[in-house]
Design a protein around this motif. Sequence first.
Motif, PDB file in Angstrom:
ATOM      1  N   GLN A  29      -5.028  11.561  30.768  1.00  0.00           N
ATOM      2  CA  GLN A  29      -5.547  10.703  31.838  1.00  0.00           C
ATOM      3  C   GLN A  29      -5.355  11.342  33.197  1.00  0.00           C
ATOM      4  OE1 GLN A  29      -4.394   6.596  31.526  1.00  0.00           O
ATOM      5  NE2 GLN A  29      -4.746   6.188  33.692  1.00  0.00           N
ATOM      6  N   SER A  30      -4.217  12.025  33.396  1.00  0.00           N
ATOM      7  CA  SER A  30      -3.956  12.670  34.684  1.00  0.00           C
ATOM      8  C   SER A  30      -4.943  13.804  34.935  1.00  0.00           C
ATOM      9  CB  SER A  30      -2.522  13.213  34.716  1.00  0.00           C
ATOM     10  OG  SER A  30      -2.321  14.163  33.676  1.00  0.00           O
ATOM     11  N   THR A  33      -8.168  12.156  36.148  1.00  0.00           N
ATOM     12  CA  THR A  33      -7.959  11.697  37.523  1.00  0.00           C
ATOM     13  C   THR A  33      -8.003  12.871  38.498  1.00  0.00           C
ATOM     14  OG1 THR A  33      -6.586   9.847  36.761  1.00  0.00           O
ATOM     15  CG2 THR A  33      -6.363  10.498  39.067  1.00  0.00           C
TER      16      THR A  33
END
Length: 299
Positions: A29-30, A33
């Motif tokens: 997820q990072s 992002t």
Amino acid sequence: MNLEDLRVFKEVAKEGNITKTAENLNFGQSNVTAKMKRLEQFYGNKLFYRHRHGVTLTSPGKILLSYAEQVLLLMDEAEKTLKSTDFPSGTLSIGSMETTIATRLPTILSTYHEQCPQVELSFRTGTTEDLIKAALNREIDGAFVAGEINHPELMELEVFEEELVIIAKKSILSDLNFDQLKNLTMIVFESGCFYRDIFEKWLKSKGITPSKLMELNTLDGLIGCVKAGLGISLLTKSAAEHLHQDENIKQFALPNEYAKVSTKFIYHKDIAKTCAFSEFIRVLGFLDASAEIEKIHGV
């Protein structure tokens, strides 16, 4: 900014959720992002509104999505064309109506697979309306659709002619008595189906506006409902022949002006004409068309 960032951006825009995008692409997820922040820094604009349900495109984000889709489409087509060889390989995406893929395509696809075993085939079923849109957007390489198309951006090859018939369980319809028809449920494919349009036009010509419609999106489901006596439907004769062993099902011929419909293979004039695509055209029986494709595009 790179193409992978744009691909991830497109997926985030589609899903409206960074966590879901990360799961779909098997990314952290990072990582997703970070890619979105990098794009925002590169373009100097906020691309998403963040909220508790996920993300929504801003006005600049919507503009970027439009360009990103075009860029990614062109790069995919470049890869298809430049990696094309003299022997059919790669991928080929074909769209088809439910009735056509069930009755007409098995023989065609079997022949094609025998001749081009290295080509990876993918399929998409839908209504004629949906498949025309997909071809125009170059989401598929080509599609089998019904009726007249006449779109300036599409090429069309007439593949075969279909005869349309009404099918019904004998216990609910003995003949095409319009007093009976008025009270029956019409079992049809979803809106955008060319055969459904023909069905409704024929009924309208007899002063009948169907009051009860049952919409389905699979041929098996439609046939099953007819066999159960839930209503009547219109199908191609080739599809209706699958019911010939069921003595309880009867076919009714339509008037000539409604009975005959051509099935065409359509494709975008600017689609990447790979060797795999040209061979598919040959299997359909259009040697002249495939030769012209090779001549123009150097396949």
